[in-house]
Structure formats: structure tokens, C-alpha cells
Design an enzyme around this catalytic site. Structure first.
Site, PDB file in Angstrom:
ATOM      1  N   ARG A   1     -22.044 -42.727 -36.011  1.00 38.93           N
ATOM      2  CA  ARG A   1     -20.900 -41.475 -35.477  1.00 38.93           C
ATOM      3  C   ARG A   1     -20.720 -42.034 -34.575  1.00 38.93           C
ATOM      4  O   ARG A   1     -19.341 -42.209 -33.857  1.00 38.93           O
ATOM      5  CB  ARG A   1     -21.296 -40.533 -36.008  1.00 38.93           C
TER       6      ARG A   1
ATOM      7  N   LYS B   1     -15.962 -37.788 -31.988  1.00 45.08           N
ATOM      8  CA  LYS B   1     -16.791 -37.566 -31.323  1.00 45.08           C
ATOM      9  C   LYS B   1     -15.991 -37.435 -29.964  1.00 45.08           C
ATOM     10  O   LYS B   1     -17.251 -37.821 -29.175  1.00 45.08           O
ATOM     11  CB  LYS B   1     -18.642 -36.986 -31.696  1.00 45.08           C
TER      12      LYS B   1
ATOM     13  N   GLU C   1     -11.428 -26.920 -38.620  1.00 43.71           N
ATOM     14  CA  GLU C   1     -13.085 -27.067 -38.876  1.00 43.71           C
ATOM     15  C   GLU C   1     -12.613 -25.407 -37.394  1.00 43.71           C
ATOM     16  O   GLU C   1     -11.776 -25.354 -37.182  1.00 43.71           O
ATOM     17  CB  GLU C   1     -13.914 -28.043 -38.101  1.00 43.71           C
TER      18      GLU C   1
HETATM   19  N1  PLP Z   1     -17.459 -30.434 -35.684  1.00 44.95           N
HETATM   20  C1  PLP Z   1     -17.390 -30.787 -34.552  1.00 44.95           C
HETATM   21  C2  PLP Z   1     -15.449 -30.374 -33.929  1.00 44.95           C
HETATM   22  C3  PLP Z   1     -18.908 -31.019 -33.752  1.00 44.95           C
HETATM   23  O1  PLP Z   1     -18.664 -30.422 -32.192  1.00 44.95           O
HETATM   24  C4  PLP Z   1     -19.815 -30.510 -34.689  1.00 44.95           C
HETATM   25  C5  PLP Z   1     -20.945 -31.361 -33.838  1.00 44.95           C
HETATM   26  O2  PLP Z   1     -21.664 -32.325 -33.634  1.00 44.95           O
HETATM   27  C6  PLP Z   1     -19.756 -30.543 -35.922  1.00 44.95           C
HETATM   28  C7  PLP Z   1     -18.203 -30.315 -36.630  1.00 44.95           C
HETATM   29  C8  PLP Z   1     -21.274 -30.515 -36.919  1.00 44.95           C
HETATM   30  O3  PLP Z   1     -21.532 -32.059 -36.520  1.00 44.95           O
HETATM   31  P1  PLP Z   1     -23.191 -32.496 -37.226  1.00 44.95           P
HETATM   32  O4  PLP Z   1     -23.266 -31.531 -37.754  1.00 44.95           O
HETATM   33  O5  PLP Z   1     -22.922 -33.826 -37.059  1.00 44.95           O
HETATM   34  O6  PLP Z   1     -23.617 -31.571 -35.695  1.00 44.95           O
HETATM   35  C1  COI Z   2     -23.513 -30.158 -32.060  1.00 43.39           C
HETATM   36  O1  COI Z   2     -23.319 -29.347 -32.988  1.00 43.39           O
HETATM   37  O2  COI Z   2     -24.265 -31.215 -32.068  1.00 43.39           O
HETATM   38  C2  COI Z   2     -21.947 -30.034 -30.774  1.00 43.39           C
HETATM   39  O3  COI Z   2     -22.304 -31.067 -30.187  1.00 43.39           O
HETATM   40  C3  COI Z   2     -21.348 -28.901 -31.144  1.00 43.39           C
HETATM   41  C4  COI Z   2     -21.117 -28.418 -29.748  1.00 43.39           C
HETATM   42  C5  COI Z   2     -20.110 -27.339 -29.391  1.00 43.39           C
HETATM   43  C6  COI Z   2     -22.793 -27.950 -28.787  1.00 43.39           C
END
Ligand code: PLP
Ligand code: COI
Length: 343
Positions: free
Chosen positions: A82, A184, A220
Site C-alpha cells: 500500500r 495514505k 469511512e
Molecule cells: N481508513 C483510514 C482513513 C485510515 O487511516 C486507516 C488506518 O490505517 C484505515 C482506514 C484502516 O486501515 P488498516 O486496517 O489498514 O489500518
Molecule cells: C492506523 O490505523 O494505523 C491509522 O493510521 C489511523 C490513524 C488515524 C491512527
């Protein structure tokens, strides 16, 4: 050396400086070999690309101490991939996936004393990030970059742990069609700060963003994807080109189907359907699964039957199974758990 003297059970989601971090610099078209350093400060030029035009991306993942005492990371290969996608979208040189994995391994091993013990409820949050580091004054990508990884022990993202939270439908948008919602990038978070402070001031824990084109579909929150449970126990989760492809959500979809025998629908979710769901949760690395008890929509309230005291029963099963896999209590699918340090 042994584990640090930290009150693991009472950690919130905050920054605590640990001993080592990883740094690699990109210059003249190549990444250097990288190294661990004790210096937690970054020194860059006043005109660095990141400071002027926000050319920065990041990742978030966790290391755990398993039941048998190993230190492991959860699906770091997906974070590596990612981050490449994020880099490409912001015109940055991708950090090679293999090297990303090595960097994670090195930093976590070097900070092993900060990895919370099994059963403490805390984890070691790992934050890889990359930014344009040389001076840029015309609007263009930087030529030099720094990739870094630091770690910090953390507890639950929302105060109160797994208590249901209250969120509100947000009047601001998070991501435009064909914009950067699916990567991200730091800029996605900078633009959400006004909305999150406003939500907190009004007594809400988080914002539910709707799709900015029609404002009819659930996207989200600022830091997590949504999962919903229908009254007949299906898992429904929004599919959209403008949300971050959460690794936790992708893992839960698999867990629901393969471990719990549930039906799963990944599809557009209209806000109007939300009132008919039995349970709602936020999923992400930081959030794990945080149950949502109530959604406020401009004076109207959607209260899920699961209530404000506990996680809904199906959300709880998903949570327990995912945590069990991460903590080495339940056998993980092939390739999900990367062992960093054996006992
Ligand atoms: N959506 C956003 C905007 C995020 O910042 C995160 C955190 O990483 C997620 C979703 C969840 O992603 P993940 O499960 O890969 O941490
Ligand atoms: C994560 O879940 O790793 C994120 O980057 C989300 C952030 C809002 C702490």
C-alpha cells in the site's frame, strides 16, 4: 535488558519515544542502505517539499507478543504494497517492499523491550513514513526523500477501549472522486482535523464521511473503514474507490467467511440503509474494531440494537477471532503472521 517499566494496561493511543528508529535517504535516483538511529529528530531544509506542499505518506501496523512469547507483526507485506501505491500517486520513489519488511523487522527487534507483553491489552504501533526532503519552491515533486520507521507502545484508539462510541454524519467531505482518498497521504488527515475537532467539541467521537459526489453513500471515518452487521448476520462493508483499502477490513472479510461461515457483501452502502443494520463498527489497525452504538444525523439519531454498553454479538465474534489470530491463540491463515523475534 528486560521489558520497560511501563503501565501497559493503562496506555492510551499516544506517542512514547522508543530507543531506535530506521532511516533511509533517497538521493540521485537511489535509496541508500539505511540504518537504525537513536536520533528521534528530523532536520530538513526550511523549503523541503513536505513542508511546502505536503508531499508525505505513511503507514500504520502493529507488533504483538503472542501467547507463546514470540514478537510478531500482522500482514506487514500489505502495508509495504500500500505504501508503494501511495508513493506512486504522490510522485515519490517507492520504497522497495522487501526493504520495507526488513526495516520493520529491524526496528521492532531493536525496540523489543517496548513491545507490550501478551495479555496486557497493549501493542507496539509501527509508523513507517516518507517525505520530500529537499527544497522545492515551484509546485513539483522533490528530488530527495527520507523514509523512516518509528514505534510507540499504544493502548486503545478510543478512550474506554471497546465501549460503543457515538459518531456523527459529517458535513465536510474527506475525498473527491479521482482524488487521494484511497492512499495514505498526510494531506487526507490534515484536511480532516477541522472536522474532528468540531466533532469532539460537539460531543461526538468520530465523523462518518459520505461520498462527496452524491452524499448518499457511506465512505469511512477519518481513520477507519466501516463494517455493518445485518439483522440476519451478514457482514456488509462499503466498497468505494475513494476510501483507504483497510488491511483490517480485508482480513475481517476473510475471517467472517472462512472462520465464522458468514455471508459477506462488499458493496456500495447507502446511508438510508444504515438504520436497518443490527450492528456497526469501525475497523483499522489503530481502531481494531471499535463498536458504534449511535450515529447522529442532523437532529435524527440512529441507535443500533446492540446498544451503548457492549459490542454487538457478531462484532464481538469477529473481534475475538481477529485478536485471537493476531495473538497466536487461533491458527492464522498462511502468511498473515510474520515472526520477528522468537522467545
Ligand atoms: N481508513 C483510514 C482513513 C485510515 O487511516 C486507516 C488506518 O490505517 C484505515 C482506514 C484502516 O486501515 P488498516 O486496517 O489498514 O489500518
Ligand atoms: C492506523 O490505523 O494505523 C491509522 O493510521 C489511523 C490513524 C488515524 C491512527
Amino acid at each position: 535488558m528486560g521489558k520497560k517499566d511501563i503501565d501497559w494496561g493503562n496506555l492510551g493511543f499516544g506517542y512514547m519515544q522508543t530507543e531506535k528508529r530506521y532511516v533511509s535517504n533517497y538521493k540521485d535516483g537511489a535509496w541508500d542502505e539505511g540504518e537504525l538511529t537513536s536520533d528521534a529528530n528530523v532536520v530538513i531544509n526550511e523549503c523541503a517539499g513536505v513542508l511546502q506542499y505536503a508531499q508525505t505518506i505513511f503507514e500504520g501496523l502493529k507488533a504483538y507478543t503472542t501467547k507463546d512469547g514470540h514478537i510478531v507483526a500482522f500482514r506487514p507485506d500489505l502495508n509495504a504494497k500500500r505504501m508503494v501505491d501511495s508513493a506512486v500517486r504522490l510522485q515519490m520513489p517507492p520504497f522497495p517492499e522487501e526493504r520495507f519488511l526488513e526495516a520493520i523487522e529491524k526496528v521492532v527487534a531493536a525496540n523489543a523491550d517496548f513491545v507490550p507483553p501478551y495479555g496486557s491489552g497493549a501493542t507496539l504501533y509501527i509508523r513507517p513514513y516518507m517525505f520530500g526532503s529537499n527544497p522545492v519552491i515551484g509546485v513539483k515533486p522533490a528530488d530527495e526523500y527520507q523514509f523512516r520507521v518509528f514505534t510507540t507502545p499504544v493502548g486503545p484508539y478510543f478512550k474506554g477501549g471497546v465501549k460503543p462510541i457515538t459518531i456523527r454524519v459529517c458535513d465536510f467531505d474527506r475525498a473527491a472522486p479521482r482524488g487521494t482518498g484511497h492512499i495514505k497521504a498526510g494531506l487526507n488527515y490534515a484536511m480532516s482535523l477541522y472536522a474532528i475537532v468540531d466533532a469532539h467539541n460537539k460531543g461526538y467521537d468520530e465523523n462518518m464521511y459520505l461520498d462527496s459526489a452524491t452524499r448518499t453513500k457511506v465512505e469511512e471515518t477519518g481513520g477507519a473503514n466501516f463494517i455493518f452487521i445485518t439483522k440476519d448476520n451478514k457482514l456488509v462493508t462499503p466498497k468505494s474507490e475513494t476510501i483507504l483499502p483497510s488491511i483490517t477490513r480485508r482480513s475481517l472479510v476473510y475471517v467472517a467467511k472462512e472462520y465464522l461461515g458468514m455471508e459477506v457483501e462488499e458493496r456500495e452502502v447507502f446511508f438510508e440503509e444504515v438504520k436497518d443494520f443490527a450492528e456497526c463498527g469501525l475497523c483499522g489497525t489503530a481502531a481494531v474494531i471499535s463498536p458504534v452504538g449511535k450515529i447522529a444525523d442532523h437532529g435524527r439519531e440512529i441507535c443500533f440494537p446492540s446498544g451503548m454498553d457492549d459490542m454487538g454479538p457478531v462484532t464481538k465474534k469477529l473481534y475475538d477471532t481477529l485478536r485471537g489470530i493476531q495473538m497466536g491463540e487461533i491458527e492464522a491463515p498462511e502468511g498473515w503472521i510474520k515472526v520477528i523475534k522468537k522467545v
